[in-house]
Each structure stands twice: as C-alpha cells, then as structure tokens.
Scaffold this active site. Structure first.
Site, PDB file in Angstrom:
ATOM      1  N   HIS A 156     -26.908  18.949  32.142  1.00  0.00           N
ATOM      2  CA  HIS A 156     -27.809  17.840  32.246  1.00  0.00           C
ATOM      3  C   HIS A 156     -27.734  17.256  30.872  1.00  0.00           C
ATOM      4  CE1 HIS A 156     -29.242  19.509  35.873  1.00  0.00           C
ATOM      5  NE2 HIS A 156     -29.670  20.531  35.366  1.00  0.00           N
ATOM      6  N   SER A 159      -8.229   1.341  16.330  1.00  0.00           N
ATOM      7  CA  SER A 159      -9.017   0.079  16.667  1.00  0.00           C
ATOM      8  C   SER A 159      -8.394  -1.040  15.692  1.00  0.00           C
ATOM      9  CB  SER A 159     -10.370   0.319  15.948  1.00  0.00           C
ATOM     10  OG  SER A 159     -11.082  -0.672  15.891  1.00  0.00           O
TER      11      SER A 159
END
Length: 653
Positions: free
Chosen positions: A360, A484
């Site tokens: 989780h 990038s």
C-alpha cells in the site's frame, strides 16, 4: 458495379488519357494524382453524381488558367453525357427541363440547376473550394500534396516507421508479402497432396523433378512474385468471369490487363480503375500459380486441380497458422525467454541483497531484491509456457466444413482423413469441427496468454520504474543520450516507460482480436478478414516492449548503500516479529503494545532495542535474539527462494 458502369469507368480513363498531351507536365501530374492515384475524386464524380461542370472546377483548381480552360472545354464536349447519366441515376427527381443543349450536341446541365440537386456536403465542399480559389493570386495554383514514398519517416504506423529497425523481421511473416507467401506454400502442398491420393487419377504422382519445381516455388517465393499476385488481384474477382465482365471478352487475366492498357494507353491507370471494381486476393494466388505451372508439362496437365475443392478460407486459415507458428518459434518465444533469463539473472545476482518492501505504498516486512525478481521470473515463465502450449489449429474442409464438393467429385476418398493428415504435415493440429472458417478459438487462447505475459511485464516495468525512483537502482548513462530537453541532470527510465506503453498498445490489439475472432455469423461472415490482417501488429508492439525491457535491465546498477539506508530508517518493521514472539511466550496483548509503541512514531534502533529490553516476560534467550534482529537480517527465506528459482522454472515447464 454493373457492366455499363465498368465500361463508363474505362471510357473516363480513356478520356483522361487523351487529355494528358494537352496539358503541361505539372498539370498532367496533378491531374494524374487527382484521377487514379486519388480515387476519391473520381468516385465522388461517379458515385455522387457530380456534373461535368463541378468536376471541371474541382480539377481546374490545381491547374493554370489555360489548362483549366482546355479541361472544361473537353469535359463539356466529351463527358457531359456520361456525367448526366450518373446525375440522373443519383438524383432521379432532377428537373430535366434545366438541361442546356445549346452549347454542344451532348447533353449538359445548367450549373445552377445542378447545384440545386447536389448533396449538401458536396455543395459545401464546392463552395469552399471556389472561395479558396478566388482568394489566391491570379495564375497561382495551390501546391499539389506531395506523394510520399513509404519510409521510416513517412510510415503511418510506428512499427514500420520509428521502430521499423526493431520490427523488420516481422515483415517477412505478417506483411502482405508474408501472407501471400504462406498461401503459396499451402496451395503447393495441397496440389502435392492430391497427387498422393490414388483415387484422384487425374493428378498422377509427381516426378521428383515436378516436386522439386513446386517446392522451389514455395521456398523461393519473392517480393517480386508477390507483386505479380497483387497485379492479378487487382484485375480479378473470385474467378475469371470478372475479367470477362470487365472486357466483354473471354480472355485470360494477363490478356485482360493488356486489353485495358490498349484502351487507356496507361497501364497503372488501367490497373487502378479495375482495382476499384474487383478484388480477391486468394484467387490471385491461384492464377499466378497456374501461370507458373503452365511452363512445366507435368504440372500444366493438372492446372485445374490448383485450389481443388478449396474455399479461400481453407487456404487462409492454414496460412495464418503457419505465420503464427513461425513468429512464435523465431521471435516471440525467444524474446520471452530472453526477458525471463535476464530477470532470473537479477534474481540470482541480488539473492542476498536485503530490501525494504512496501505494501500500500508504506514500509513493510523486508525481503531481498533477488527474491522479488524471482517472483516476476516465475510468473512470466508460466505464461510463456502457456503461449507455447496453445495448439495452432487448421482445417481444409471446404465451403461449410463438410467436404461437400470433395465427396461429390471423389466419393471413395476419405477426405476428412486426408485433411487431417495434410494439416498435420503442415505442422498444425487438425480441427475436426468447423464451418467455412476455422473458428479462431486457438488464436484467442494464444493472444490471451500473450496478453497475460504482457500484463505481468507491465507490472515488472512499473516496479522497476519505482525502484529507480527510490534510488535502489541507478542507470548507466549512454553517451549522447538526453534525459530531458531542459533538465540536463536527468537520466529517465525511458526504456521501462517505452515498454509499458507498447505493452498497453499490444494488449489492446491482442484482447480485441481474442474477443472478436471467435465470433462469426452462421457459417461465416467477413468481419474477421480485416481483423486477421492485424495479427502481426499486437505481436510487433509486444516484441518492441520485450526489447525495451531488456535494454532497461541492461542499464541497471544496484545501489546497495541506498537499500541499506532505507532499511536503517525503518526499524518499525520489526514490530511484526517482536509481537509474534511475544504471542509465543504468552505475553498479553502483544499486538496492542507494539501498535502503541510504533504506530505514527519515529522508531530507531535505540528505541526498538530499549523496548525489547523491557519485555521481562520473555525468556532471556528470546530477548537476546530479538535484540540482535535488524531490518536487514529480517528477510525470512527470501535469499533461499531466489537461489532455488532455476529448479522451480524447470518444474513450471
């Protein structure tokens, strides 16, 4: 299309051919593009019933003023009657009182009246074209849209464009050429099968020489040979009767092409004109084979047994089975094996490297990186083996699966037995219960197993992406590679992202084919035909993904210090073993005590060891063992599981 319509198409082709010499080179090229290279223009004129004047204005929009005047004049003089007929067919309520017969003996429509009866969409397009023409400087025509040759830069599908270098091996299998080649192999093998049936006396056993000719034809079938098939496909429709209807002469396919060429003096235009009226690809294969066989006396004697008692789907389903089999053995399964091997290598290499787990998204009981890799390797192996285990089925049972024509022609032959043996010799598994088609259930099973493999690989890609984000893995930099366009420091996990994206595309296609192909109305409809032409697309995107995942794995460098740092900041994970030992020794409310101590609290090595020291209800030995426990030693048998992976993979097979 009616015979009259076909003749009118040819008449129009002849007219355009006569027009070419009267235009300059640029205008002729533009007209050619608007004519047969862009059939929507011609179809709009014929099917939509556009009048000569409208077509003249549409074509004139891309020509100089002088050429446009010639075009309009010739349209009025030679083609008005033809277009008037089409308008009459398309608009039966037209007011023929509006016909203007003064300008020329041919019937002509007044432009205003024609516009009144034109389709709204056609009228709007005409209006916009006229406005665009009016806004241009005089004498200047709009640039004709460049016709781009197919290349990596111009391909619509990235499988043939950007990623063409990675997927090009599939072109030999799933392209139109690949399909035609597989069909030729099936047709040749069927003729050889007929020659081996004693009751079929009209096809005696072939000599070694004849068999060698047949086998060489199938084995060496080239792209040039496939082009010949496509040329005939564009001039045939199911049988030679289509040629007879087109030319009104009982001529062979090749003669028909020549006849049309003589009519138009432009062979490419002739083929394109007929292509719009005829289409049957399997029959084209039959005709090419007959042409090839005609040069060999032994084969020429049995020409009409080519495609004997077969429906097109007899040939197609076997071809698809052969194509899928080749793709699986040469590409899909080896690529899957490579992925599994690399993930297994990670499992072995990092078997002993402890890692903080997360459930989780929150810190959880530790494992080892190797064991988590082993989970994926085992899952992938199971699905890979299910892909390999799917039987590739085939049939050759005639029009509706009952051998009807076979049994009428040769009632003493066990045709179902012959079919079963023939399918098996092709390397496929015989399906005894079929309609006109092999029902494609096995393709759904195959693509379902591939989609499950892909889904597991998506899970792997996302986990690796997340581990990179956590800093568990660094990525080796590649010289010249840009992460990038604006942030020079970045080394993005692009390979796992590319893999995930292509796996999603692959599964969308594989799952659609799996859901669509088993459905066919009654004994056959044609909805599967266009879908089956995309067999290789989902496989292509899958192979791209496998390659990307492998490339991503090759760049990984495990940062053990980062993993240790994460574990050292998560001593709260030891609450689980401590409360479990407390239960063993009967300490009351162990869960509640650990919950109060750890939940929402900052737990360190010192505070955890102090808590353990205070557990005076535990035996001293048990306290000592808990005090020695660390997050990086609390990994259970994770390392042993990772090291035992090879044996379990062998068992999975």
């Amino acid at each position: 299309m009616t015979i009259k319509r076909e003749q009118e198409v040819l008449q129009l082709a002849s007219f355009f051919d006569a027009l070419y010499p009267k235009l300059n080179a640029a205008a002729a090229a533009q007209l050619h593009d608007l004519d047969f290279s862009r059939p929507e223009v011609l179809d709009a004129a014929l099917v939509g019933g556009l009048p000569a004047l409208q077509l003249g204005k549409s074509l004139a929009g891309v020509m100089g003023a002088g050429d446009a005047a010639v075009l309009r004049s010739m349209l009025h003089a030679q083609m008005a009657e033809l277009f008037a007929d089409f308008v009459a067919l398309s608009y039966p309520d037209a007011d023929y009182a509006q016909l203007d017969t003064a300008a020329t003996p041919s019937r002509q429509y007044d432009a205003a009246a024609l516009y009144d009866y034109a389709d709204n969409a056609d009228y709007e397009a005409e209006r916009m074209a006229e406005e665009a023409a009016a806004s241009r400087p005089a004498g200047k025509a709009p640039a004709a849209l460049e016709k781009l040759e197919l290349s990596e830069l111009t391909a619509v599908s990235p499988l043939d464009g950007r990623y063409g270098r990675a997927t090009h091996p599939l072109r030999h299998i799933f392209s139109e050429y690949g399909l035609i080649k597989a069909r030729v192999a099936v047709e040749v093998a069927w003729l050889q099968q007929l020659a081996a049936i004693p009751q079929v006396t009209e096809v005696p056993p072939f000599s070694a020489e004849a068999n060698a000719v047949l086998e060489a034809l199938a084995a060496n079938f080239s792209v040039a040979d496939a082009q010949e098939v496509k040329a005939i496909e564009r001039t045939t429709n199911h049988d030679v009767k289509a040629i007879e209807r087109t030319t009104n002469h009982d001529v062979k396919a090749a003669e028909c092409v020549k006849a049309i060429e003589r009519t138009t003096n432009h062979d490419v235009k002739a083929v394109k004109a007929i292509e719009r009226t005829t289409n049957h690809d399997v029959k084209a294969v039959e005709y090419v084979l007959k042409q090839r066989f005609a040069g060999h006396p032994e084969l020429a004697a049995v020409l009409e047994f080519t495609h004997f008692a077969c429906t097109s789907e007899d040939i197609n389903n076997l071809s698809h089975g052969l194509m899928l089999g080749e793709a699986l053995q040469k590409h899909v399964l080896p690529a899957m094996d490579s992925v599994i091997a690399e993930v297994s290598r990670l499992a072995a290499e990092y078997a002993d490297v402890p890692m903080l787990c997360r459930t989780h998204g929150q810190t959880a009981t530790p494992s080892t990186m190797g064991k988590e890799m082993a989970v994926f390797a085992y899952r992938l192996q199971r699905q890979r083996d299910q892909v390999a285990a799917v039987p590739l089925l085939g049939k050759i049972a005639g029009a509706v699966g009952n051998y009807n024509a076979h049994m009428v022609a040769y009632p003493d032959v066990d045709w179902q037995g012959v079919a079963e043996g023939f399918v098996a010799r092709l390397g496929l598994q015989f399906n005894p219960y079929v309609t006109q088609i092999e029902p494609h259930d096995y393709i759904a099973e195959l693509f379902g197993a591939m989609a499950r493999f892909n889904t597991i690989l998506i899970d792997f890609d996302r986990d690796m992406w997340s581990y990179i984000s956590l800093g568990y893995f660094r990525q080796r930099t590649i010289a010249g590679e840009v992460g990038s366009s604006t942030m020079p420091h970045k080394v993005n996990p692009i390979d796992f992202e590319n893999s995930e994206g292509n796996l999603g595309l692959a599964n969308a296609l594989l799952e659609h084919l799996g859901a669509k192909l088993p459905i066919s109305r009654w004994q056959r409809d044609l909805t599967d035909s266009t879908v089956l032409r995309n067999l290789g697309v989902g496989i292509g995107h899958s192979l791209l993904s496998y390659s990307s995942t492998l490339r991503g794995i090759s760049k990984l460098q495990l940062d053990e210090a980062r993993l240790h740092q994460d574990l050292d900041s998560s001593w709260e994970v030891l609450a689980e073993p401590i409360q479990t030992v407390m239960r063993r020794w009967g300490v009351p409310e162990p869960y509640e005590k650990l919950k109060a101590f750890t939940r929402g609290q900052r737990v360190t090595q010192e505070s955890m060891q102090a808590f353990v020291a205070g557990l005076t209800d535990l035996p001293e030995g048990a306290r000592a063992e808990l005090a020695a426990l660390t997050p990086w030693s609390y990994v259970g048998n994770a390392a042993a599981q990772a090291k035992a992976l090879g044996g379990h993979l062998r068992q999975a097979k």
